[in-house]
Write a protein that holds these residues in place. Structure first.
Motif, PDB file in Angstrom:
ATOM      1  N   ALA A 212     -62.758  45.316  21.758  1.00 25.17           N
ATOM      2  CA  ALA A 212     -61.601  45.718  20.970  1.00 25.17           C
ATOM      3  C   ALA A 212     -61.836  47.035  20.284  1.00 25.17           C
ATOM      4  O   ALA A 212     -60.928  47.868  20.155  1.00 25.17           O
ATOM      5  N   ILE A 213     -63.113  47.228  19.816  1.00 20.07           N
ATOM      6  CA  ILE A 213     -63.416  48.499  19.147  1.00 20.07           C
ATOM      7  C   ILE A 213     -63.272  49.663  20.137  1.00 20.07           C
ATOM      8  O   ILE A 213     -62.699  50.720  19.826  1.00 20.07           O
ATOM      9  N   ILE A 214     -63.803  49.446  21.355  1.00 24.64           N
ATOM     10  CA  ILE A 214     -63.709  50.510  22.368  1.00 24.64           C
ATOM     11  C   ILE A 214     -62.249  50.777  22.711  1.00 24.64           C
ATOM     12  O   ILE A 214     -61.792  51.936  22.816  1.00 24.64           O
ATOM     13  N   ALA A 215     -61.489  49.683  22.843  1.00 26.68           N
ATOM     14  CA  ALA A 215     -60.074  49.859  23.170  1.00 26.68           C
ATOM     15  C   ALA A 215     -59.331  50.568  22.048  1.00 26.68           C
ATOM     16  O   ALA A 215     -58.425  51.379  22.276  1.00 26.68           O
ATOM     17  N   ALA A 216     -59.718  50.279  20.801  1.00 26.66           N
ATOM     18  CA  ALA A 216     -59.069  50.928  19.671  1.00 26.66           C
ATOM     19  C   ALA A 216     -59.351  52.420  19.665  1.00 26.66           C
ATOM     20  O   ALA A 216     -58.487  53.251  19.360  1.00 26.66           O
ATOM     21  N   ILE A 217     -60.643  52.736  20.011  1.00 24.95           N
ATOM     22  CA  ILE A 217     -60.993  54.168  20.066  1.00 24.95           C
ATOM     23  C   ILE A 217     -60.153  54.877  21.139  1.00 24.95           C
ATOM     24  O   ILE A 217     -59.624  55.982  20.930  1.00 24.95           O
ATOM     25  N   LEU A 218     -60.055  54.228  22.306  1.00 24.37           N
ATOM     26  CA  LEU A 218     -59.259  54.814  23.380  1.00 24.37           C
ATOM     27  C   LEU A 218     -57.790  54.948  22.983  1.00 24.37           C
ATOM     28  O   LEU A 218     -57.111  55.957  23.270  1.00 24.37           O
ATOM     29  N   LEU A 219     -57.294  53.894  22.300  1.00 22.82           N
ATOM     30  CA  LEU A 219     -55.917  53.926  21.867  1.00 22.82           C
ATOM     31  C   LEU A 219     -55.663  55.023  20.871  1.00 22.82           C
ATOM     32  O   LEU A 219     -54.649  55.731  20.916  1.00 22.82           O
ATOM     33  N   LEU A 220     -56.669  55.234  19.955  1.00 25.41           N
ATOM     34  CA  LEU A 220     -56.535  56.297  18.969  1.00 25.41           C
ATOM     35  C   LEU A 220     -56.508  57.665  19.654  1.00 25.41           C
ATOM     36  O   LEU A 220     -55.725  58.552  19.294  1.00 25.41           O
ATOM     37  N   GLY A 221     -57.395  57.827  20.654  1.00 26.56           N
ATOM     38  CA  GLY A 221     -57.423  59.108  21.379  1.00 26.56           C
ATOM     39  C   GLY A 221     -56.100  59.369  22.103  1.00 26.56           C
ATOM     40  O   GLY A 221     -55.598  60.502  22.133  1.00 26.56           O
ATOM     41  N   MET A 222     -55.540  58.318  22.687  1.00 29.32           N
ATOM     42  CA  MET A 222     -54.264  58.481  23.381  1.00 29.32           C
ATOM     43  C   MET A 222     -53.162  58.864  22.407  1.00 29.32           C
ATOM     44  O   MET A 222     -52.304  59.709  22.712  1.00 29.32           O
ATOM     45  N   CYS A 223     -53.184  58.238  21.219  1.00 20.79           N
ATOM     46  CA  CYS A 223     -52.157  58.556  20.227  1.00 20.79           C
ATOM     47  C   CYS A 223     -52.253  60.007  19.784  1.00 20.79           C
ATOM     48  O   CYS A 223     -51.243  60.704  19.638  1.00 20.79           O
ATOM     49  N   VAL A 224     -53.509  60.442  19.542  1.00 25.01           N
ATOM     50  CA  VAL A 224     -53.682  61.836  19.121  1.00 25.01           C
ATOM     51  C   VAL A 224     -53.196  62.799  20.211  1.00 25.01           C
ATOM     52  O   VAL A 224     -52.521  63.803  19.948  1.00 25.01           O
ATOM     53  N   GLY A 225     -53.551  62.463  21.459  1.00 26.83           N
ATOM     54  CA  GLY A 225     -53.098  63.326  22.564  1.00 26.83           C
ATOM     55  C   GLY A 225     -51.589  63.354  22.687  1.00 26.83           C
ATOM     56  O   GLY A 225     -50.981  64.400  22.939  1.00 26.83           O
ATOM     57  N   LEU A 226     -50.954  62.201  22.521  1.00 26.77           N
ATOM     58  CA  LEU A 226     -49.498  62.153  22.615  1.00 26.77           C
ATOM     59  C   LEU A 226     -48.831  62.934  21.505  1.00 26.77           C
ATOM     60  O   LEU A 226     -47.813  63.598  21.693  1.00 26.77           O
ATOM     61  N   LEU A 227     -49.450  62.798  20.269  1.00 28.83           N
ATOM     62  CA  LEU A 227     -48.883  63.568  19.162  1.00 28.83           C
ATOM     63  C   LEU A 227     -48.995  65.073  19.413  1.00 28.83           C
ATOM     64  O   LEU A 227     -48.060  65.842  19.129  1.00 28.83           O
ATOM     65  N   ALA A 228     -50.141  65.483  19.929  1.00 24.78           N
ATOM     66  CA  ALA A 228     -50.304  66.906  20.237  1.00 24.78           C
ATOM     67  C   ALA A 228     -49.323  67.351  21.320  1.00 24.78           C
ATOM     68  O   ALA A 228     -48.725  68.436  21.248  1.00 24.78           O
ATOM     69  N   LEU A 229     -49.153  66.486  22.330  1.00 26.98           N
ATOM     70  CA  LEU A 229     -48.199  66.824  23.400  1.00 26.98           C
ATOM     71  C   LEU A 229     -46.778  66.892  22.888  1.00 26.98           C
ATOM     72  O   LEU A 229     -45.991  67.757  23.270  1.00 26.98           O
ATOM     73  N   ASN A 230     -46.468  65.975  21.971  1.00 23.44           N
ATOM     74  CA  ASN A 230     -45.115  65.961  21.414  1.00 23.44           C
ATOM     75  C   ASN A 230     -44.837  67.197  20.578  1.00 23.44           C
ATOM     76  O   ASN A 230     -43.735  67.732  20.553  1.00 23.44           O
ATOM     77  N   GLN A 231     -45.909  67.663  19.868  1.00 21.59           N
ATOM     78  CA  GLN A 231     -45.726  68.864  19.047  1.00 21.59           C
ATOM     79  C   GLN A 231     -45.620  70.123  19.899  1.00 21.59           C
ATOM     80  O   GLN A 231     -44.892  71.050  19.572  1.00 21.59           O
ATOM     81  N   ARG A 232     -46.365  70.123  21.032  1.00 21.30           N
ATOM     82  CA  ARG A 232     -46.347  71.320  21.891  1.00 21.30           C
ATOM     83  C   ARG A 232     -45.137  71.362  22.830  1.00 21.30           C
ATOM     84  O   ARG A 232     -44.777  72.406  23.328  1.00 21.30           O
ATOM     85  N   ALA A 233     -44.520  70.210  23.103  1.00 24.97           N
ATOM     86  CA  ALA A 233     -43.367  70.186  24.026  1.00 24.97           C
ATOM     87  C   ALA A 233     -42.171  70.898  23.397  1.00 24.97           C
ATOM     88  O   ALA A 233     -41.821  70.636  22.255  1.00 24.97           O
ATOM     89  N   PRO A 234     -41.581  71.802  24.092  1.00 25.78           N
ATOM     90  CA  PRO A 234     -40.417  72.529  23.528  1.00 25.78           C
ATOM     91  C   PRO A 234     -39.226  71.613  23.380  1.00 25.78           C
ATOM     92  O   PRO A 234     -38.982  70.749  24.205  1.00 25.78           O
ATOM     93  N   ARG A 235     -38.536  71.780  22.295  1.00 23.02           N
ATOM     94  CA  ARG A 235     -37.340  71.007  22.004  1.00 23.02           C
ATOM     95  C   ARG A 235     -36.112  71.786  22.465  1.00 23.02           C
ATOM     96  O   ARG A 235     -36.040  73.006  22.379  1.00 23.02           O
TER      97      ARG A 235
END
Length: 226
Positions: A32-55
């Motif tokens: 679960a800890i490993i999955a949480a770390i992976l999930l956190l990394g995915m969230c950070v990546g998605l947030l960065a992608l969402n900020q960089r995606a042009p509106r």
């Protein structure tokens, strides 16, 4: 893009619920800890992608899109103008003006006989009987007339039948006939035409000056042939 984010959020929510279930079990805490770390990394990546995606409502994005559309329209218009056939009017071929043909030259009239004074002893139109009294009654024989016409035809190289026909048409083969217009004898040679006709000399036609007498049978036939 919005549909993709909604699907991703649903997936993350499902994944988070499973991780919470694993955390409640002793054996699943490490995973679960490993999955949480992976999930956190995915969230950070998605947030960065969402900020960089042009509106779409961003002014800069809209301005860039408008410029791209304008450039595309300009290229389309240029291609259309290049490929479209030009309507330039073709020069008409020059045509030469129609010139009416010149009329043929008017042929010159042959020399007309001039009235001359009748020689002594020649009949005149007033003194010579004509009409019902035209025949004087001393006509040569038909054999003599035929012989005179044959001699004239031979002298001038003419068909004898031609002279026969002309003499018949003019006088019905009479040397003793005079017309009211001054015509004399067999070929009806006018007394004022005989002098002029005797004077004619045309070498190309084989004609020379003559001295025929229209009062005689042979002279009249020769003048008619000439």
């Amino acid at each position: 893009m919005a549909a993709f984010l909604a699907s991703l959020r649903l997936f993350l929510t499902s994944l988070w619920s499973r991780l919470r279930a694993l955390l409640t079990q002793p054996r699943g805490r490490v995973g679960a800890i490993i999955a949480a770390i992976l999930l956190l990394g995915m969230c950070v990546g998605l947030l960065a992608l969402n900020q960089r995606a042009p509106r779409q409502d961003d002014p800069l994005v809209a301005n860039a899109a408008n410029q791209a559309l304008a450039a595309t329209a300009t290229l389309d218009a240029t291609a259309t103008n290049t490929l479209a056939p030009t309507n330039t009017a073709k020069p008409r071929p020059t045509t030469k003006p129609v010139v009416a043909p010149k009329p043929p030259p008017i042929p010159t009239k042959p020399p007309q006989p001039t009235a001359t004074t009748a020689p002594a002893g020649s009949p005149t139109a007033t003194a010579t009987p004509c009409g019902p009294n035209a025949y004087l009654g001393n006509n040569p024989s038909q054999a003599q007339i035929r012989a005179a016409l044959q001699s004239a035809a031979s002298a001038y190289g003419l068909p004898v039948n031609l002279l026969y026909a002309v003499a018949w048409q003019e006088s019905k083969w009479h040397q003793d006939v005079y017309s009211c217009d001054g015509g004399i004898g067999l070929m009806q040679i006018q007394y004022y035409t005989a002098p002029w006709l005797n004077q004619q000399s045309v070498s190309v036609c084989g004609l020379g000056a003559t001295n025929y007498d229209a009062q005689t049978l042979q002279g009249n036939a020769n003048l008619g042939a000439k």
